[in-house]
Design a protein around this motif. Structure first.
Motif, PDB file in Angstrom:
ATOM      1  N   THR A  53       0.818  -1.220   0.000  1.00 37.24           N
ATOM      2  CA  THR A  53       0.000   0.000   0.000  1.00 37.24           C
ATOM      3  C   THR A  53       0.845   1.260   0.000  1.00 37.24           C
ATOM      4  O   THR A  53       0.347   2.330  -0.345  1.00 37.24           O
ATOM      5  N   ARG A  54       2.101   1.162   0.366  1.00 34.12           N
ATOM      6  CA  ARG A  54       2.959   2.355   0.398  1.00 34.12           C
ATOM      7  C   ARG A  54       4.188   2.231  -0.488  1.00 34.12           C
ATOM      8  O   ARG A  54       5.094   3.060  -0.422  1.00 34.12           O
ATOM      9  N   HIS A  56       6.188   2.716  -3.664  1.00 38.10           N
ATOM     10  CA  HIS A  56       6.229   3.573  -4.848  1.00 38.10           C
ATOM     11  C   HIS A  56       7.571   3.335  -5.532  1.00 38.10           C
ATOM     12  O   HIS A  56       8.601   3.688  -4.986  1.00 38.10           O
TER      13      HIS A  56
END
Length: 64
Positions: A53-54, A56
């Motif tokens: 979810t985090r 990048h």
């Protein structure tokens, strides 16, 4: 890459407490290390549930 060392040698004897760490090839994040049975279990659950979810991707990994 999730790395878990159970702390057991080739003869099946415990050498040290279990430990784990996580290195993401996409975003170049490193988490851990953690040590101890409960900490490793919790850490693995956390990485599986939260990291995506985090995450990048960095410019370098996105172009590869």
């Amino acid at each position: 890459m999730l790395t878990v060392d159970l702390g057991v040698n080739e003869k099946g004897h415990r050498d040290h407490a279990p430990r784990a760490r996580y290195e993401c090839q996409r975003c170049r994040t490193t988490e851990g290390p953690v040590e101890g049975s409960i900490a490793v279990t919790t850490f693995i659950e956390h990485v599986r549930a939260v990291h995506a979810t985090r995450c990048h991707p960095t410019q370098e990994s996105a172009s590869a």
